[in-house]
Design a protein around this motif. Sequence first.
Motif, PDB file in Angstrom:
ATOM      1  N   UNK A 258       0.852  -1.198   0.000  1.00 12.08           N
ATOM      2  CA  UNK A 258       0.000   0.000   0.000  1.00 12.08           C
ATOM      3  C   UNK A 258       0.885   1.244   0.000  1.00 12.08           C
ATOM      4  N   UNK A 259       1.573   1.437  -1.116  1.00 13.16           N
ATOM      5  CA  UNK A 259       2.522   2.537  -1.222  1.00 13.16           C
ATOM      6  C   UNK A 259       2.086   3.600  -2.233  1.00 13.16           C
ATOM      7  N   UNK A 260       0.832   3.540  -2.664  1.00 11.52           N
ATOM      8  CA  UNK A 260       0.310   4.593  -3.514  1.00 11.52           C
ATOM      9  C   UNK A 260       0.058   5.857  -2.711  1.00 11.52           C
ATOM     10  N   UNK A 261       0.366   7.009  -3.297  1.00  7.48           N
ATOM     11  CA  UNK A 261       0.095   8.284  -2.628  1.00  7.48           C
ATOM     12  C   UNK A 261      -1.406   8.411  -2.404  1.00  7.48           C
ATOM     13  N   UNK A 262      -1.832   9.013  -1.293  1.00  6.77           N
ATOM     14  CA  UNK A 262      -3.275   9.113  -1.010  1.00  6.77           C
ATOM     15  C   UNK A 262      -4.082   9.841  -2.078  1.00  6.77           C
ATOM     16  N   UNK A 263      -3.441  10.761  -2.791  1.00  9.94           N
ATOM     17  CA  UNK A 263      -4.185  11.643  -3.694  1.00  9.94           C
ATOM     18  C   UNK A 263      -3.588  11.721  -5.095  1.00  9.94           C
ATOM     19  N   UNK A 264      -2.284  11.801  -5.167  1.00 11.88           N
ATOM     20  CA  UNK A 264      -1.606  11.928  -6.464  1.00 11.88           C
ATOM     21  C   UNK A 264      -1.430  10.546  -7.107  1.00 11.88           C
ATOM     22  N   UNK A 265      -1.451  10.500  -8.434  1.00 17.72           N
ATOM     23  CA  UNK A 265      -1.415   9.226  -9.145  1.00 17.72           C
ATOM     24  C   UNK A 265       0.020   8.727  -9.307  1.00 17.72           C
ATOM     25  N   UNK A 266       0.563   8.264  -8.189  1.00 15.82           N
ATOM     26  CA  UNK A 266       1.943   7.782  -8.159  1.00 15.82           C
ATOM     27  C   UNK A 266       2.198   7.053  -6.861  1.00 15.82           C
ATOM     28  N   UNK A 267       3.329   6.380  -6.796  1.00 15.07           N
ATOM     29  CA  UNK A 267       3.790   5.822  -5.518  1.00 15.07           C
ATOM     30  C   UNK A 267       4.423   6.942  -4.698  1.00 15.07           C
ATOM     31  N   UNK A 268       4.578   6.731  -3.416  1.00 13.25           N
ATOM     32  CA  UNK A 268       5.238   7.736  -2.582  1.00 13.25           C
ATOM     33  C   UNK A 268       6.675   7.934  -3.058  1.00 13.25           C
TER      34      UNK A 268
END
Length: 331
Positions: A258-268
Amino acid sequence: MTVKLGVDIDPECAHPIEKNSTAKSLQADVASLDPAIVSHVFENASVSLLAGCAPCQPFSTYSRAAKQKHGVQAGKNRSEDWRLVEHFGNLVEQIQPDLVTMENVPPLAQQPIFQRFLEKLTGYWVDWRVVECQTIGLPQTRKRLVLVASRLGPITIPEFDRPPATVRSVIGELPQLSAGGHDPIDSLHRASRLSSLNLRRIRHSKPGGTWRDWPEELRSSCHLKNTGATYPSVYGRMKWDAPAPTITTQCFGYGNGRFGHPEQDRAISLREASMLQGFPKQYSFLPDERNASFDKLGRLIGNAVPVKLGEVIGELFSEHVAKVREIATRH
């Protein structure tokens, strides 16, 4: 409390040790480390502290699941898995520092090697417990076995109850990025690229959701297998107002947890990962971070003991020594 020496077999650890602190770095294998080197560092110390953290991968849930998947028998090559815990125990026996601490994953407590390690602490007051890192103010659902030992007097790890931190409170104000993008000012604030398929997937991902939120055509064949149902957080987004999952060495990859950014369409980004581990925003991991690989930086970030955990243990030892000295003064 002053850190004088950091020892690691990984040569890449020298820069972060010496750049961000006044400590010296020594590249060495704990299995062959001369105890006299450490004893020499302690020569003028009023109180000596030896801290160790063997790699936790042999005992991690992920590692054990991977072994089972590939048919590796439980206990096979166990002496190799346990060797660093055992060698650290040997160093403690030979050096006899005033204070000792060790951090690892909770399953270590069920391994025979842990009992053998405890037996090496003869003459010490010892306490250990599994610490939920959210309770020390780290924005991660990370659990760690923490051991403390003292030759000076009884010592106890308290029940921590610090205010909770969230993903938003730690990384919410960092500049926006696109997948594959980077911040021109902060070389560590860069995000890995996404394939066109994964870009479509993350656009359908909800904070805290799973791959089940995707349209059928975006799901992988592995998700249709029985084993796929047990990994719902893979390709997931974090929630803004909740802690992050455990930050691993592969935390920069959208498909690794679960390393997707909460809002932006990318990984952290790598910087976001380091800050979720508790590192200061300006912490330097490598001399040339702009050109360093994600794998190399991810390894340094994910393998680190969370800074907050080191902080609370350091505070615990400082309070312990002060109390021992106060008692001694009274008598």
